[in-house]
Design a protein around this motif. Structure first.
Motif, PDB file in Angstrom:
ATOM      1  N   LYS A  11      22.286  -1.198  71.904  1.00 31.50           N
ATOM      2  CA  LYS A  11      22.373   0.196  71.424  1.00 31.50           C
ATOM      3  C   LYS A  11      21.759   0.317  70.025  1.00 31.50           C
ATOM      4  N   HIS A  98      22.228   5.793  81.452  1.00 31.20           N
ATOM      5  CA  HIS A  98      23.421   5.366  80.704  1.00 31.20           C
ATOM      6  C   HIS A  98      24.232   6.606  80.316  1.00 31.20           C
ATOM      7  N   GLU A 170      29.172   1.825  85.737  1.00 28.29           N
ATOM      8  CA  GLU A 170      29.817   1.848  84.430  1.00 28.29           C
ATOM      9  C   GLU A 170      30.734   3.064  84.321  1.00 28.29           C
ATOM     10  N   GLY A 176      33.116   0.835  75.940  1.00 27.30           N
ATOM     11  CA  GLY A 176      33.456   0.761  74.518  1.00 27.30           C
ATOM     12  C   GLY A 176      34.905   1.075  74.204  1.00 27.30           C
ATOM     13  N   SER A 216      33.547  -2.631  78.878  1.00 33.01           N
ATOM     14  CA  SER A 216      34.484  -3.505  78.153  1.00 33.01           C
ATOM     15  C   SER A 216      34.602  -4.917  78.740  1.00 33.01           C
ATOM     16  N   LEU A 235      26.675  -5.499  82.621  1.00 30.91           N
ATOM     17  CA  LEU A 235      25.975  -4.842  81.513  1.00 30.91           C
ATOM     18  C   LEU A 235      26.964  -4.836  80.354  1.00 30.91           C
ATOM     19  N   GLY A 237      28.042  -4.240  76.352  1.00 32.58           N
ATOM     20  CA  GLY A 237      27.791  -3.555  75.084  1.00 32.58           C
ATOM     21  C   GLY A 237      28.378  -4.337  73.929  1.00 32.58           C
ATOM     22  N   ASN A 238      29.566  -3.964  73.498  1.00 34.97           N
ATOM     23  CA  ASN A 238      30.184  -4.574  72.306  1.00 34.97           C
ATOM     24  C   ASN A 238      30.187  -6.099  72.307  1.00 34.97           C
TER      25      ASN A 238
HETATM   26  C1  PEP Z   1      27.655  -0.155  77.841  1.00 36.61           C
HETATM   27  O1  PEP Z   1      27.496   0.611  76.884  1.00 36.61           O
HETATM   28  O2  PEP Z   1      26.832  -0.189  78.766  1.00 36.61           O
HETATM   29  C2  PEP Z   1      28.846  -0.989  77.855  1.00 36.61           C
HETATM   30  C3  PEP Z   1      29.189  -1.559  78.987  1.00 36.61           C
HETATM   31  O3  PEP Z   1      29.520  -1.086  76.678  1.00 36.61           O
HETATM   32  P1  PEP Z   1      30.861  -1.952  76.413  1.00 36.61           P
HETATM   33  O4  PEP Z   1      30.627  -3.330  76.977  1.00 36.61           O
HETATM   34  O5  PEP Z   1      31.013  -1.961  74.928  1.00 36.61           O
HETATM   35  O6  PEP Z   1      31.964  -1.256  77.126  1.00 36.61           O
END
Ligand code: PEP
Length: 252
Positions: A11, A98, A170, A176, A216, A235, A237-238
């Protein structure tokens, strides 16, 4: 066993130094030997670092994807980046749909349709995200929502056109937030998505389709998802912003 795909979506977080040092550290580890099951690694840095990142990973098992491109091919769109521009620096993978783009940047299904067409024109591999909101799940609408999201976009294309594609399920409420869907909930949605592909494109396509979960995932829960029959990767993110966490996810 199908290859698992692990995608890091950075991101708007990492700057130049963060990006380069993370990728270099990943390259230092001989991942091919360490990863017990076959895994494809895709990293999605921000636009300014795509070119250098792509050069650094050349010849390795790490791939680079863009987080976005504009839905028009060319023209007076100040501040935007086109698929052709990305193609000209060797980028051929794109995250589309997304929820942050759908919600914050008002990307409608019409816009997504245009983006898919552009991706196909430039022969991009598409990572296509779908997911329901908390209210939609609470009202038991999640299966209907996902079917609609696919029907209005990906399902407008032929078997041949959607050859280079994976789906990332997702749930918006899990992104997140630290709250995940349960592995059972994820498995049943992935099974449903595969069934939709079976109905639309037949067994060959649906068997081959890679469906990733995002929301998450961390180094502790990753294996619970990856062990589900219809989960072909994640996939992230954090947890992709912390080197040791991401590495542990790759090793899960
Ligand atoms: C994302 O933004 O695609 C995602 C899965 O984020 P997170 O892992 O932070 O939930």
């Amino acid at each position: 066993m199908k290859e698992k795909i692990i995608i890091a979506n950075w991101k708007m977080n990492y700057d130049f130094n963060d990006t380069i040092s993370f990728i270099r550290n990943l390259l230092k580890i001989n991942l091919d030997k360490k990863i017990n099951h076959k895994k494809k690694i895709i990293i999605a840095p921000s636009f300014p670092f795509l070119h250098i990142s792509n050069k650094i990973v050349k010849g390795s098992n790490i791939n680079i994807a863009a987080q976005n491109f504009h839905h028009m091919d060319k023209g007076a769109y100040t501040g935007e980046v086109s698929a052709h521009m990305l193609e000209s620096i060797g980028i051929n993978k794109i995250i589309l749909g997304h929820s942050e783009r759908r919600i914050i940047f008002s990307e409608t299904e019409e816009i997504l349709l245009s983006k898919i067409k552009i991706a196909l024109k430039h022969k991009f591999y598409i990572i296509f995200c779908v997911g329901e909101t908390y209210d939609e799940r609470s009202n038991n609408k999640h299966f209907i929502v996902i079917k609609k999201q696919l029907s209005k976009t990906i399902f407008k294309f032929t078997t041949n056109e959607i050859k280079f594609l994976c789906i990332a399920y997702e749930p918006v409420w899990a992104i997140g937030t630290g709250i995940t869907a349960t592995p059972k909930e994820v498995q049943s949605m992935h099974y449903f998505i595969r069934f939709l592909f079976l109905e639309k494109y037949g067994k060959h396509v649906s068997d081959k389709l890679q469906i990733l979960y995002g929301g998450s995932i961390n180094d502790i829960n990753a294996k619970n998802f990856f062990s589900q029959e219809d989960v072909d990767g994640g996939l992230i993110g954090n947890s992709s912003l912390e080197f040791s966490k991401f590495l542990n996810i790759l090793l899960s």
